[in-house]
Design a protein around this motif. Structure first.
Motif, short mmCIF file in Angstrom:
data_model
loop_
_atom_site.label_atom_id
_atom_site.label_comp_id
_atom_site.label_asym_id
_atom_site.label_seq_id
_atom_site.Cartn_x
_atom_site.Cartn_y
_atom_site.Cartn_z
N SER A 1 0.83 -1.21 0.00
CA SER A 1 0.00 0.00 0.00
C SER A 1 0.86 1.26 0.00
CB SER A 1 -0.92 -0.01 1.22
OG SER A 1 -1.74 -1.15 1.23
N SER B 1 0.96 3.99 -2.91
CA SER B 1 0.62 5.38 -2.60
C SER B 1 1.67 6.34 -3.17
CB SER B 1 0.51 5.57 -1.09
OG SER B 1 1.77 5.44 -0.45
N VAL C 1 -5.34 -4.32 0.71
CA VAL C 1 -4.38 -3.36 0.15
C VAL C 1 -5.11 -2.14 -0.38
CG1 VAL C 1 -2.74 -2.99 -1.74
CG2 VAL C 1 -2.62 -5.08 -0.38
N LEU D 1 -4.59 1.57 0.92
CA LEU D 1 -4.13 2.56 -0.06
C LEU D 1 -4.98 3.82 0.01
CD1 LEU D 1 -2.42 3.42 -2.50
CD2 LEU D 1 -4.01 2.16 -3.96
#
Length: 622
Positions: A38, A42, A182, A186
């Motif tokens: 994640s 990002s 995830v 995120l």
């Protein structure tokens, strides 16, 4: 140096801490895997979120749109690939005959050498005793004292519809559950991006705000730039592979083109897997071997071009990691976290390398894994000159001189590099053989970058004379006198056209004088050198008008009195000449500048200032 200092701080407590961290990474993979994935995603989506936010959207709409667009793209690619895989599976039965023929051919090729070796071994091996033949009882062959075996048939119970659906859901729920986790992480990380950055800065402390912000900025920019560049290259690579396979009439060319582009995100191993998959499929569908070998050659050729030509030009070392570091990181994170670790190996290691530039505890990781070692050009010069690697030094010098002049090379690389070994030289820690290597390398460098004749020529080993092992400066002056005469050039020159470099009769002053003479002659100035031990080498009193400037080497504390005598001698002999000295890299051994200034007209700091002081009017004499 900083690298040795970093490793000297390794203690038992640091080793224990590293062991605990490794254990946490391995046993905590169920929690750390989705979190790391994640965070990396990002960093990749952060530029898109900022771009959407600049259009007037709020933080939440921008984040949701960015995540939605990315999810739709990923889902669309997965659906297309799944459909292509189903089509390939449906077409495999019609290739069954070709597959069986190829398997028989491969088996024969692989088994034939071993069969021949086994036959030869049996021919030379001694005969072994033959075991007694087993007795037959009731039509079955039994050994002595063995009961008749009973045939047992194992049947797998048929699964009901409910059990089948349950098993399918259990297989799918794992990846889908992780993907959902995830995705949720995120979204929250992107929404709390600014808040998380502020929290990290607060944790680092008030005194480390600037360093922490630089580290976060470098990590974000590095990972984003790396993935974006790699995405573009891999898309083009997959498209070209698919087009090439389509032109070769290979079925499902789009599938293998997409796989080639996707698998290249996995360092090194991905390209091998993609090439092997293409080779196996083409070999299965074609009765011969020509098409398979052609496709493999096309794939390998494209991979070599992309890896060695396209990638260095598109993003160079944007990953910030050396090739060996990429491989080592793939092995490490793959062993820790499996396929997910293999995919995240490069961005995770890149973040550690970036952090190592700002966090002292992680500095060894940066030194080992960065694309360029954490050493300056002067340090690399010193390492190479101690080992006598003249070819590498000359190659680097030519590359440097394509941008700058020899004076700057001396100021920034050569002299600082030699200064690194001054203490070792003074204390005798540099052996005699290494000292000879240093002198020979400096002589080879001087002849290669600024030829005495003034014309470019290939570097060659300097002619061996006795003075080279004792004083490289005297050796260079003798070589110039050998080519240009006793006065190092003609005396039939315009008045004020000669720049004279002078110093005390020691190895330090002689070398500094010769390097400065080379710096002046490189730009077309008539520069010559003279030692106080032989003052008659310069123009006589009747030709004193030829010298415009006298450059004296800066004195040390121990030689200040002797230097003042020499300076007074040149002042009396050449009264019209400008007296200049250059103080390079001031240290505690230098004489007091306030005293030196009484004997000269000007004190400069670099060779570049000395070159800039003079106007190149006269060409270097032949």
């Amino acid at each position: 140096m900083s690298s040795s200092a970093s490793f000297s701080k390794v203690t038992s407590s640091s080793v224990l801490t590293a062991t605990c961290i490794l254990g946490l990474l391995y046993f905590g993979r169920d929690v750390l895997e989705p979190l790391a994935l994640s965070l990396v995603l990002s960093l990749i989506l952060a530029p898109l979120v900022r771009a959407l936010a600049r259009t007037g959207m709020g933080q939440m709409p921008s984040t949701l749109i960015a995540v939605l667009l990315s999810s739709v793209c990923v889902l669309g690619v997965c659906i297309v690939l799944a459909a292509q895989m189903v089509a390939v599976t449906a077409d495999l039965p019609q290739y069954r005959a070709a597959i069986q023929t190829k398997l028989e051919t491969v088996r024969e090729i692989t088994e034939r050498p071993f069969a021949r070796i086994q036959a030869e071994l049996r021919a030379v091996a001694p005969a072994l005793p033959v075991a007694p033949a087993p007795t037959r009882r009731g039509g079955a062959t039994l050994a002595a004292g063995q009961n008749k075996p009973i045939a047992v048939e194992i049947r797998t119970p048929e699964l009901s519809t409910t059990a089948t659906v349950t098993r399918l859901l259990s297989l799918v729920s794992g990846p889908i559950g992780k993907a959902g986790l995830v995705l949720v992480l995120l979204v929250f990380i992107l929404l709390e991006h600014e808040s998380l950055r502020d929290r990290v800065v607060r944790l680092a402390g008030k005194g480390e705000v600037g360093r922490t912000m630089r580290a976060l900025g470098d990590a974000t920019e590095g990972v984003s730039r790396f993935f974006f560049s790699q995405f573009l290259v891999n898309v083009v690579f997959g498209t070209v592979v698919g087009a090439a396979l389509w032109a070769a009439d290979v079925p499902h060319a789009a599938l293998f083109g997409a796989l080639s582009g996707l698998l290249r995100f996995v360092p090194y191993l991905g390209a091998l897997v993609a090439g092997a998959a293409i080779a196996l499929f083409v070999a299965a569908i074609d009765p011969g071997w020509t098409l398979a070998l052609t496709c493999v050659a096309i794939f390998v050729g494209l991979e070599l071009i992309v890896a060695n030509v396209v990638e260095p030009k598109v993003y160079g070392h944007s990953s910030g990691l050396s090739p060996l570091a990429v491989m080592v990181s793939a092995l490490f994170w793959g062993a820790m976290w499996g396929p997910v670790g293999l995919l995240l190996s490069t961005p995770l290691t890149l973040c550690l390398v970036v952090a190592g530039r700002h966090v002292r505890a992680l500095e060894p990781i940066t030194i080992l894994f960065a694309d360029t070692p954490n050493t300056s050009e002067a340090q690399r010069f010193y390492h190479r000159i101690i080992s006598g690697d003249a070819d590498a030094i000359i190659r680097d010098a030519h590359a440097y001189l394509r941008k700058f002049n020899f004076a700057r090379y001396c100021d920034q690389v050569l002299l600082p590099g030699l200064a690194l070994g001054a203490d070792e030289y003074a204390t005798g820690r540099i052996e005699k053989t290494q000292q000879n290597k240093v002198r020979a390398t400096i002589a080879a460098l001087a002849e290669a970058v600024v030829p005495i004749s003034g014309s470019a020529r290939k570097s060659r080993r300097p002619r061996r004379i006795s003075m080279l092992d004792a004083n490289v400066g005297v050796h260079l002056r003798q070589m110039r006198q050998l080519h240009l005469g006793r006065w190092q050039g003609s005396l039939d020159v315009p008045p004020g056209s000669i720049a004279l470099a002078a110093g005390l009769p020691n190895e330090r002053d002689d070398l500094l004088n010769e390097l400065f003479v080379l710096s002046l002659r490189e730009v077309g100035l008539d520069a010559r050198s003279v030692s106080a031990a032989a003052p008659d080498e310069g123009p006589g009193p009747d030709r004193s008008d030829l010298v415009s400037t006298v450059f004296l080497t800066y004195p040390l504390k121990d030689t200040l009195v002797q230097w003042q005598v020499v300076a007074g001698h040149f002042r009396e002999r050449l009264p019209q000449a400008l007296m200049v000295t250059i103080r390079l890299s001031p240290d505690d051994r230098d004489a007091d500048q306030s005293i030196v200034e009484h004997s000269v007209d000007m004190v400069l700091r670099t060779y570049e200032e000395g070159v800039a002081l003079l106007t190149p009017e006269a060409p270097v004499p032949a």
